[in-house]
Design an enzyme around this catalytic site. Sequence first.
Site, PDB file in Angstrom:
ATOM      1  N   GLU A 249       0.900  -1.149  -0.155  1.00 23.36           N
ATOM      2  CA  GLU A 249      -0.085  -0.086  -0.115  1.00 23.36           C
ATOM      3  C   GLU A 249       0.815   1.196  -0.139  1.00 23.36           C
ATOM      4  O   GLU A 249       1.658   1.551   0.897  1.00 23.36           O
ATOM      5  CB  GLU A 249      -1.086  -0.081   1.115  1.00 23.36           C
ATOM      6  CG  GLU A 249      -1.709  -1.254   1.224  1.00 23.36           C
ATOM      7  CD  GLU A 249      -2.893  -1.419   2.157  1.00 23.36           C
ATOM      8  OE1 GLU A 249      -3.779  -1.865   2.094  1.00 23.36           O
ATOM      9  OE2 GLU A 249      -2.619  -0.510   3.144  1.00 23.36           O
ATOM     10  N   CYS A 283      -1.632   8.951   3.083  1.00 30.85           N
ATOM     11  CA  CYS A 283      -1.578   8.556   1.559  1.00 30.85           C
ATOM     12  C   CYS A 283      -3.026   9.124   0.974  1.00 30.85           C
ATOM     13  O   CYS A 283      -2.812   9.209  -0.318  1.00 30.85           O
ATOM     14  CB  CYS A 283      -1.319   7.083   1.749  1.00 30.85           C
ATOM     15  SG  CYS A 283      -2.779   6.135   2.661  1.00 30.85           S
TER      16      CYS A 283
HETATM   17  P1  NAD Z   1       9.075   4.596   3.976  1.00 27.88           P
HETATM   18  O1  NAD Z   1       8.766   3.962   2.652  1.00 27.88           O
HETATM   19  O2  NAD Z   1      10.069   5.533   4.099  1.00 27.88           O
HETATM   20  O3  NAD Z   1       8.910   3.631   5.319  1.00 27.88           O
HETATM   21  C1  NAD Z   1       7.869   2.759   5.692  1.00 27.88           C
HETATM   22  C2  NAD Z   1       8.454   1.702   6.355  1.00 27.88           C
HETATM   23  O4  NAD Z   1       9.406   0.737   5.901  1.00 27.88           O
HETATM   24  C3  NAD Z   1       9.462   2.098   7.642  1.00 27.88           C
HETATM   25  O5  NAD Z   1       9.090   1.268   8.817  1.00 27.88           O
HETATM   26  C4  NAD Z   1      10.806   1.842   7.343  1.00 27.88           C
HETATM   27  O6  NAD Z   1      11.644   1.729   8.427  1.00 27.88           O
HETATM   28  C5  NAD Z   1      10.597   0.753   6.269  1.00 27.88           C
HETATM   29  N1  NAD Z   1      11.652   0.446   5.562  1.00 27.88           N
HETATM   30  C6  NAD Z   1      12.263   1.384   4.851  1.00 27.88           C
HETATM   31  N2  NAD Z   1      13.263   0.847   3.875  1.00 27.88           N
HETATM   32  C7  NAD Z   1      13.027  -0.553   3.867  1.00 27.88           C
HETATM   33  C8  NAD Z   1      13.086  -1.654   3.157  1.00 27.88           C
HETATM   34  N3  NAD Z   1      14.300  -1.361   2.318  1.00 27.88           N
HETATM   35  N4  NAD Z   1      12.934  -2.869   3.190  1.00 27.88           N
HETATM   36  C9  NAD Z   1      11.889  -3.047   4.114  1.00 27.88           C
HETATM   37  N5  NAD Z   1      11.375  -1.967   5.069  1.00 27.88           N
HETATM   38  C10 NAD Z   1      11.966  -0.760   4.628  1.00 27.88           C
HETATM   39  O7  NAD Z   1       7.562   5.408   4.301  1.00 27.88           O
HETATM   40  P2  NAD Z   1       7.222   6.440   5.384  1.00 27.88           P
HETATM   41  O8  NAD Z   1       7.992   7.901   4.994  1.00 27.88           O
HETATM   42  O9  NAD Z   1       7.380   6.056   6.732  1.00 27.88           O
HETATM   43  O10 NAD Z   1       5.704   6.837   5.097  1.00 27.88           O
HETATM   44  C11 NAD Z   1       5.098   7.830   4.280  1.00 27.88           C
HETATM   45  C12 NAD Z   1       4.725   7.057   2.758  1.00 27.88           C
HETATM   46  O11 NAD Z   1       3.803   6.089   3.107  1.00 27.88           O
HETATM   47  C13 NAD Z   1       4.198   8.024   2.029  1.00 27.88           C
HETATM   48  O12 NAD Z   1       4.445   7.724   0.601  1.00 27.88           O
HETATM   49  C14 NAD Z   1       2.618   7.543   2.224  1.00 27.88           C
HETATM   50  O13 NAD Z   1       1.956   7.623   0.753  1.00 27.88           O
HETATM   51  C15 NAD Z   1       2.806   6.067   2.323  1.00 27.88           C
HETATM   52  N6  NAD Z   1       1.684   5.747   2.827  1.00 27.88           N
HETATM   53  C16 NAD Z   1       0.718   4.869   2.112  1.00 27.88           C
HETATM   54  C17 NAD Z   1      -0.415   4.168   2.795  1.00 27.88           C
HETATM   55  C18 NAD Z   1      -1.546   3.503   2.032  1.00 27.88           C
HETATM   56  O14 NAD Z   1      -2.271   2.745   2.614  1.00 27.88           O
HETATM   57  N7  NAD Z   1      -1.478   3.408   0.587  1.00 27.88           N
HETATM   58  C19 NAD Z   1      -0.803   4.623   4.195  1.00 27.88           C
HETATM   59  C20 NAD Z   1      -0.004   5.436   4.897  1.00 27.88           C
HETATM   60  C21 NAD Z   1       1.445   5.903   4.071  1.00 27.88           C
END
Ligand code: NAD
Length: 481
Positions: A249, A283
Amino acid sequence: MSQIHRWGHLIDGRWSDAGAAGLRTRNPAHPQQSVGEYVAGTAAEAEQALAAARHAQRAWARVPPLERCAVVGRWLDAVQARGDAIAQATVCEQGKPLGEARGELAKSLAEARAMLGLALRGHGEVMPAARNGFRNLVLRRPRGVIIAVSPWNFPIMTPLRKIVPALVYGNAMVLKPSEFTPAAACIAADASRGVLPDGLLQLINGDGALGAALVASPGIDGISFTGSIATGRRIYAAAAGSLAELSLELGGKNAAIVHDTPDVDAALDAISGAAFAVCGQRCTAISRILVHRDLHRQVADGLIARARALRLGDGLLPGVTTGPLIHEAHRGKVAGMVERAVADGAELLTGGCEVRPESAPQGFFYAPTLLDRVDPASEIAREEVFGPVLTIQAFDDLDEALALANGVEHGLTAALFSQQHGVVQRFLDECETGMLHVNHGTVPDNHMPFGGIKHSGVGAFSSVGPSAIHFYTTEHSAYLA
Ligand code: NAD
């Protein structure tokens, strides 16, 4: 700020020593304040958690679904009993106002309870047989061990949206919450001790490196990830090793199309709520206004007034409507995108600067911002900002509006304001998003499928709702002669 949160990892029903803190969180409204100290997980601990999850899952899969739902329901009661602590922790680590934090928990629990009901609906199908005397069944089984990785914007809702469907369908879960906001998930996981069987829900704290190690683990059955498109791509590649089922997501660039409306004010109230809640860090935040040229001036003026009426500050204070951005680097990213938009020719209507509220002068605040006449090819019109920034683009007809709405890589959610049947029908058929809202903002219901298409999502709509079963169970065709 009352309390420092200190947590290790929850593995096999026990918290590891919360000694050496590898991760520290700060209050984004008062960055000088420490909020949490967490042990940073290692690859060895990840392996330990996965082994315990595998063991617990085998026994849990044999528990009848009604009993599984009853047990998960008791855990939800225990989470609710810690509601004040979860809401406070959410304000202090994420920055959103207390009302929003309480609302997040209430919605999470309502979604979770709706999921308990959905999990008791039919789990399979009886199909007609091709051969006489045969009975053909489509059966479903728990998928197995699921890895969950969550972001920082909804510290309790995203973890619960993953844990609850996983458990009610008979899976075990290893959760890695965001390194910026782990406290709420740790409190909820702590509430599971003595309620859920040991090992069913494991929580490991860590940053992206630990997340990368978890999703690359061999022998996992599914990965439920919510976060950015860039991280989603890395996880997609990492899953090639285990061929684990994916539910990604990802980000959005959500448009509100204001085509025609008898009540512009009501439409703008809905839009500004959807745009500025959680300081635009949702999001599903509306970030683009596509407005019919006849309504352009009225809509722009109405949005300026609403953006300026927001009260920024410490989310624990009454009357504050809007918190800070999550951290300094994120504020820098938002500010940079606004500066480049103006350099690209956009007209700044309001905002476009950092703010120092009296209640939280050091916080990472950024003024609610409106940019008009943005170029559809520019960065601000195409990339997710994830901040309190709304762009305005005027259109002459529906073809142009839909082309603008669909001209991005994202496909999460969209809103249309129109009373015309034909316009609504075309929006439902042609707008390229997973969720479609007509004449209101972008808030989803608690029991509906949630997800995106294009680069906003991969796999079944899975968070909550009837389609969660597709991700959390495997399908089996059975022929009984
Ligand atoms: P992010 O992708 O930077 O991090 C999300 C999570 O992934 C964190 O727990 C992080 O530690 C982990 N992570 C980072 N690199 C990784 C890797 N290589 N492998 C596995 N895990 C890893 O996102 P963020 O900055 O925490 O959140 C913001 C983003 O999330 C925005 O783009 C937003 O649109 C999206 N979001 C989407 C939804 C949805 O339902 N579509 C909901 C909420 C947020």
